[in-house]
Scaffold this motif. Structure first.
Motif, PDB file in Angstrom:
ATOM      1  N   LEU A 111       0.888  -1.146  -0.069  1.00  0.00           N
ATOM      2  CA  LEU A 111       0.052   0.234  -0.059  1.00  0.00           C
ATOM      3  C   LEU A 111       0.838   1.126   0.036  1.00  0.00           C
ATOM      4  CD1 LEU A 111      -2.740  -1.410   2.324  1.00  0.00           C
ATOM      5  CD2 LEU A 111      -3.056  -0.555   0.055  1.00  0.00           C
ATOM      6  N   VAL A 112       1.859   1.263   0.890  1.00  0.00           N
ATOM      7  CA  VAL A 112       2.818   2.363   0.764  1.00  0.00           C
ATOM      8  C   VAL A 112       3.390   2.627  -0.660  1.00  0.00           C
ATOM      9  CG1 VAL A 112       4.967   3.218   1.604  1.00  0.00           C
ATOM     10  CG2 VAL A 112       3.516   2.408   3.221  1.00  0.00           C
ATOM     11  N   GLY A 113       3.909   1.461  -1.290  1.00  0.00           N
ATOM     12  CA  GLY A 113       4.531   1.732  -2.577  1.00  0.00           C
ATOM     13  C   GLY A 113       3.371   2.155  -3.397  1.00  0.00           C
ATOM     14  N   SER A 114       2.501   1.459  -3.533  1.00  0.00           N
ATOM     15  CA  SER A 114       1.210   2.079  -4.345  1.00  0.00           C
ATOM     16  C   SER A 114       0.885   3.340  -4.317  1.00  0.00           C
ATOM     17  CB  SER A 114      -0.179   1.007  -4.244  1.00  0.00           C
ATOM     18  OG  SER A 114       0.202  -0.390  -4.404  1.00  0.00           O
ATOM     19  N   GLU A 115       0.825   3.678  -3.113  1.00  0.00           N
ATOM     20  CA  GLU A 115       0.484   5.234  -3.069  1.00  0.00           C
ATOM     21  C   GLU A 115       1.848   6.097  -3.276  1.00  0.00           C
ATOM     22  OE1 GLU A 115      -1.221   8.148   0.621  1.00  0.00           O
ATOM     23  OE2 GLU A 115      -1.689   5.878   0.392  1.00  0.00           O
ATOM     24  N   PHE A 116       3.168   5.734  -3.432  1.00  0.00           N
ATOM     25  CA  PHE A 116       3.936   6.542  -4.047  1.00  0.00           C
ATOM     26  C   PHE A 116       3.928   6.861  -5.343  1.00  0.00           C
ATOM     27  CE2 PHE A 116       7.063   5.319  -0.548  1.00  0.00           C
ATOM     28  CZ  PHE A 116       7.480   6.757  -0.217  1.00  0.00           C
ATOM     29  N   PHE A 117       3.392   5.653  -6.147  1.00  0.00           N
ATOM     30  CA  PHE A 117       3.250   5.739  -7.534  1.00  0.00           C
ATOM     31  C   PHE A 117       1.881   6.286  -8.041  1.00  0.00           C
ATOM     32  CE2 PHE A 117       6.253   2.433  -7.237  1.00  0.00           C
ATOM     33  CZ  PHE A 117       7.127   2.672  -7.880  1.00  0.00           C
ATOM     34  N   LEU A 118       0.840   6.315  -7.032  1.00  0.00           N
ATOM     35  CA  LEU A 118      -0.569   6.848  -7.284  1.00  0.00           C
ATOM     36  C   LEU A 118      -0.277   8.506  -7.266  1.00  0.00           C
ATOM     37  CD1 LEU A 118      -3.446   6.316  -8.038  1.00  0.00           C
ATOM     38  CD2 LEU A 118      -3.701   6.670  -5.617  1.00  0.00           C
ATOM     39  N   LEU A 119       0.417   8.936  -6.339  1.00  0.00           N
ATOM     40  CA  LEU A 119       0.636  10.407  -6.096  1.00  0.00           C
ATOM     41  C   LEU A 119       1.452  10.924  -7.308  1.00  0.00           C
ATOM     42  CD1 LEU A 119       1.471  10.598  -2.429  1.00  0.00           C
ATOM     43  CD2 LEU A 119      -0.587  11.230  -3.446  1.00  0.00           C
ATOM     44  N   ALA A 120       2.283  10.030  -7.839  1.00  0.00           N
ATOM     45  CA  ALA A 120       2.929  10.524  -9.205  1.00  0.00           C
ATOM     46  C   ALA A 120       2.030  10.457 -10.348  1.00  0.00           C
ATOM     47  CB  ALA A 120       4.098   9.461  -9.318  1.00  0.00           C
ATOM     48  N   SER A 121       1.118   9.597 -10.522  1.00  0.00           N
ATOM     49  CA  SER A 121       0.263   9.567 -11.207  1.00  0.00           C
ATOM     50  C   SER A 121      -0.652  10.634 -11.374  1.00  0.00           C
ATOM     51  CB  SER A 121      -0.670   8.312 -11.513  1.00  0.00           C
ATOM     52  OG  SER A 121       0.331   6.921 -11.594  1.00  0.00           O
ATOM     53  N   MET A 122      -1.134  11.078  -9.980  1.00  0.00           N
ATOM     54  CA  MET A 122      -2.198  12.317 -10.062  1.00  0.00           C
ATOM     55  C   MET A 122      -1.411  13.512 -10.477  1.00  0.00           C
ATOM     56  SD  MET A 122      -3.745  11.193  -6.311  1.00  0.00           S
ATOM     57  CE  MET A 122      -4.757  12.620  -5.986  1.00  0.00           C
ATOM     58  N   ALA A 123       0.075  13.493  -9.996  1.00  0.00           N
ATOM     59  CA  ALA A 123       0.664  14.824 -10.556  1.00  0.00           C
ATOM     60  C   ALA A 123       0.728  14.771 -12.252  1.00  0.00           C
ATOM     61  CB  ALA A 123       1.942  14.929  -9.937  1.00  0.00           C
ATOM     62  N   TYR A 124       0.783  13.636 -12.672  1.00  0.00           N
ATOM     63  CA  TYR A 124       0.924  13.630 -14.283  1.00  0.00           C
ATOM     64  C   TYR A 124      -0.251  13.901 -14.833  1.00  0.00           C
ATOM     65  CZ  TYR A 124       1.214  11.715 -18.918  1.00  0.00           C
ATOM     66  OH  TYR A 124       1.269  11.506 -20.211  1.00  0.00           O
ATOM     67  N   ASP A 125      -1.453  13.793 -14.226  1.00  0.00           N
ATOM     68  CA  ASP A 125      -2.788  13.775 -14.457  1.00  0.00           C
ATOM     69  C   ASP A 125      -3.046  15.357 -14.640  1.00  0.00           C
ATOM     70  OD1 ASP A 125      -5.700  13.264 -14.926  1.00  0.00           O
ATOM     71  OD2 ASP A 125      -5.825  14.376 -13.004  1.00  0.00           O
ATOM     72  N   ARG A 126      -2.691  15.845 -13.457  1.00  0.00           N
ATOM     73  CA  ARG A 126      -2.697  17.568 -13.656  1.00  0.00           C
ATOM     74  C   ARG A 126      -1.812  18.006 -14.560  1.00  0.00           C
ATOM     75  NH1 ARG A 126      -6.612  19.003 -12.933  1.00  0.00           N
ATOM     76  NH2 ARG A 126      -7.164  16.924 -13.531  1.00  0.00           N
ATOM     77  N   TYR A 127      -0.765  17.757 -14.803  1.00  0.00           N
ATOM     78  CA  TYR A 127       0.055  18.280 -15.767  1.00  0.00           C
ATOM     79  C   TYR A 127      -0.644  18.041 -17.251  1.00  0.00           C
ATOM     80  CZ  TYR A 127       3.574  17.734 -19.661  1.00  0.00           C
ATOM     81  OH  TYR A 127       4.258  17.818 -20.711  1.00  0.00           O
TER      82      TYR A 127
END
Length: 320
Positions: A111-127
């Motif tokens: 869950l920690v690892g998944s959240e790391f990558f999810l937060l990066a995906s969310m930043a890419y989505d906003r970009y």
């Protein structure tokens, strides 16, 4: 020695003892009640956010899809550690078997690892939404969002599959007291009577690599977003763009700050007490803060919440 005594001795040798939070507290019952309230708030807040996103068609966008995934992770995240801790306090037990410890460690790492990558995906989505608005509906379609979310879960599970088996196969021939309230890798590794320096170094490099990759994605995305926002002629457009990013950046700072302390700072900076305080922050408090950050600072979510409450009285009148 009869079979019952042998089984009892074997169980005692293979069980770990979680020192936990309550042993050091002057008011353990009050602390237990407080953590229970926070736990229930985290579950209800994240469940409500998921319900709103699923039920309101205006929230069927990539941004809110990723927020719903974050809420799901937070619900699982806090459920991995807190119920066991509360049950131990109520029942007066603080033991955890090796298989239970391994399962808890695996779920936590995943869950920690998944959240790391999810937060990066969310930043890419906003970009993509702010810097490439014309191509956004095509590039961030439903299939692309599902692939990104699935990739986050997969990469997180790889982290769990890599670290959990190695950690749990170390020989533990001394004290089996884990100075923590759950089976976290650094806390369990300290109990091993073998040389774990190489493993700790590899784990450190793995965590640094994962954090660097995701931080690079996040920082690059927000650098381009900032440059795009500064070039906007509309003050309202700049305000709206920054508003959609501020909630996400708040969550990123909370989560990454605690993770950097836990996995990247040298052991000289760590004490069992400090580690538990930091773990309480990002394991128990962060899941209850995330839905508040995204709901209180987001007009679409508050409007969906008002709509849901306005529909309920009307439905009750219709039933009557």
């Amino acid at each position: 020695m009869d079979i019952t005594t042998w089984t009892s001795n074997f169980t005692e040798q293979t069980d770990f003892i979680l020192v936990g939070l309550f042993r050091q507290s002057k008011h353990p019952a009050l602390l237990c009640l407080l953590i229970l309230v926070i736990f229930l708030m985290a579950l209800s807040g994240n469940a409500l956010l998921i319900l709103l996103i699923c039920s309101d068609s205006r929230l069927h966008t990539p941004m809110y899809f990723f927020i719903s995934q974050l809420s799901l992770m937070d619900m699982m995240y806090i459920s991995t550690t807190v119920p066991k801790m509360l049950m131990d306090q109520v029942l007066g037990e603080n033991k955890i078997s090796a298989p239970e410890c391994g399962l808890q460690m695996f779920l936590y790492l995943t869950l920690v690892g998944s959240e790391f990558f999810l937060l990066a995906s969310m930043a890419y989505d906003r970009y993509m939404a702010i810097c490439h608005p014309l191509h956004y509906p095509i590039l961030m379609n439903h299939r692309a969002c599902l692939l990104l979310a699935s990739g986050c879960w997969f990469l997180g599970s790889v982290d769990g599959f890599m670290l959990t088996p190695v950690t749990m196969t170390f020989p533990f021939c001394g004290s089996r007291e884990i100075h923590h309230f759950f089976c976290e890798v650094p806390a369990v590794t300290k109990l091993s009577c073998s040389d774990t320096l190489l493993y700790e170094t590899l784990m450190y490099l793995c965590c640094v690599l994962m954090i660097l990759i995701t931080v690079t994605v996040i920082s690059s995305s927000y650098t381009f977003i900032l440059l795009t926002v500064l070039r906007m002629n509309s003050a309202e457009g700049r305000k709206k763009a920054l508003a959609t990013c501020s909630s996400h950046m708040t969550v990123v700072l909370l989560f990454y700050g605690a993770a950097v302390y836990t996995y990247m700072l040298p052991s000289s900076y760590h004490t069992p007490e400090k580690d538990m305080v930091v773990s309480v922050f990002y394991t128990i408090l962060t899941p209850v803060l995330n839905p508040l950050i995204y709901s209180l600072r987001n007009r679409d979510v508050t409007e969906a919440l008002k709509k849901m409450y306005s529909v309920r009285p009307a439905f009750q009148d219709l039933v009557k």
